[in-house]
Enzyme design. Structure first.
Site, PDB file in Angstrom:
ATOM      1  N   CYS A  43      -7.849  -3.846 -10.559  1.00 29.31           N
ATOM      2  CA  CYS A  43      -6.471  -4.064  -9.854  1.00 29.31           C
ATOM      3  C   CYS A  43      -6.554  -3.834  -8.344  1.00 29.31           C
ATOM      4  CB  CYS A  43      -5.141  -3.391 -10.603  1.00 29.31           C
ATOM      5  SG  CYS A  43      -3.834  -4.023  -9.812  1.00 29.31           S
ATOM      6  N   ASP A  45      -4.275  -2.240  -6.709  1.00 31.18           N
ATOM      7  CA  ASP A  45      -3.668  -1.256  -6.533  1.00 31.18           C
ATOM      8  C   ASP A  45      -4.439  -0.181  -5.867  1.00 31.18           C
ATOM      9  OD1 ASP A  45      -1.949   1.340  -7.126  1.00 31.18           O
ATOM     10  OD2 ASP A  45      -0.824  -0.330  -8.226  1.00 31.18           O
ATOM     11  N   ARG A  47      -3.697   2.713  -6.039  1.00 36.40           N
ATOM     12  CA  ARG A  47      -3.947   4.149  -6.588  1.00 36.40           C
ATOM     13  C   ARG A  47      -5.222   4.281  -7.630  1.00 36.40           C
ATOM     14  NH1 ARG A  47       2.003   3.605  -8.776  1.00 36.40           N
ATOM     15  NH2 ARG A  47       1.011   1.436  -9.059  1.00 36.40           N
ATOM     16  N   HIS A  99      -4.408  -0.969 -15.353  1.00 33.96           N
ATOM     17  CA  HIS A  99      -3.820   0.592 -15.282  1.00 33.96           C
ATOM     18  C   HIS A  99      -2.260   0.517 -15.721  1.00 33.96           C
ATOM     19  CE1 HIS A  99      -1.481  -0.235 -11.558  1.00 33.96           C
ATOM     20  NE2 HIS A  99      -2.321  -1.390 -11.364  1.00 33.96           N
ATOM     21  N   CYS A 102       1.297  -1.126 -13.647  1.00 33.89           N
ATOM     22  CA  CYS A 102       0.789  -2.176 -12.798  1.00 33.89           C
ATOM     23  C   CYS A 102       1.971  -3.157 -12.222  1.00 33.89           C
ATOM     24  CB  CYS A 102      -0.343  -3.069 -13.553  1.00 33.89           C
ATOM     25  SG  CYS A 102      -1.100  -4.352 -12.693  1.00 33.89           S
TER      26      CYS A 102
END
Ligand code: CO
Length: 199
Positions: A43, A45, A47, A99, A102
């Site tokens: 992803c 993302d 993080r 994750h 998400c």
């Protein structure tokens, strides 16, 4: 005055000197070319940084990231990365890593409109529709979202196994292994979903 932005460049200089302290040939070796054993499909993302959470170094992971770690059969970007990784770099492992928490997956669970991204989220909604019975039966919405994240990874790995690239690799005797992972932002741990994936 130091700005957040100028710190990025300062940090880069510090990182270079740390790397050179550990191995004065670090960058010379990387400059010769790459032979990463892993393709990471994750992803976007912020993080979930592929190298950091797996303790890998530059040169070890070829990386493709998009919203909700999707493997879409008409996505030329993903297909090009996959083809290059499998057929030129000869990676041994392709990992799809989702994750919990998400945003893309959560957005696919509601009916709000977000704009252009709705067209991308459409693919995630299709995954929900395929697994509606299991997902709708989970009453706790957090648990339902977590299971949806896992199911989405499983579906993306299944789609990965059906790309012409992976099918041809296997037909030609390559032992490219494909894996589904979920990363937990709350504790940093990766969970393997491989046993749930049937090709
Ligand atoms: Co995400």
């Amino acid at each position: 005055m130091k700005t957040y932005y100028s710190n990025l460049i300062d940090n880069n200089r510090k990182w270079v000197s740390e790397k050179l302290n550990q191995d004065s040939d670090f960058f010379n070796k990387l400059a010769h070319g790459q032979k990463p054993p892993v393709l990471w499909i994750g992803c976007a993302d912020s993080r979930v940084p592929a190298n950091e959470i797996t303790g890998t170094q530059p040169g070890e992971m070829f990386v493709h990231r998009n919203i909700a770690n999707m493997v879409i059969h008409t996505d030329m970007n993903m297909l090009s990365v996959l083809d290059y990784a499998v057929n030129v770099l000869d990676v041994k492992h392709v990992i799809v890593c989702g994750h919990y928490g998400c945003g893309g997956v959560l957005a696919a669970m509601d009916t709000k409109e977000y704009g252009l991204i709705d067209n991308w989220i459409r693919h995630i909604k299709d995954v929900y529709r395929l697994h509606r019975h299991e997902l709708d039966s989970i009453e706790d919405m957090k648990e339902r979202a977590n299971r949806f994240v896992e199911i989405n990874v499983i579906e993306q790995v299944a789609d990965l196994s059906k790309t012409s690239i992976i099918k041809n690799a296997w037909k030609n005797g390559k032992d490219t292994q494909i894996h589904g992972w979920v990363y937990d932002i709350k504790n940093g741990l990766i969970q393997e979903l491989d046993e749930q994936i049937k090709f």
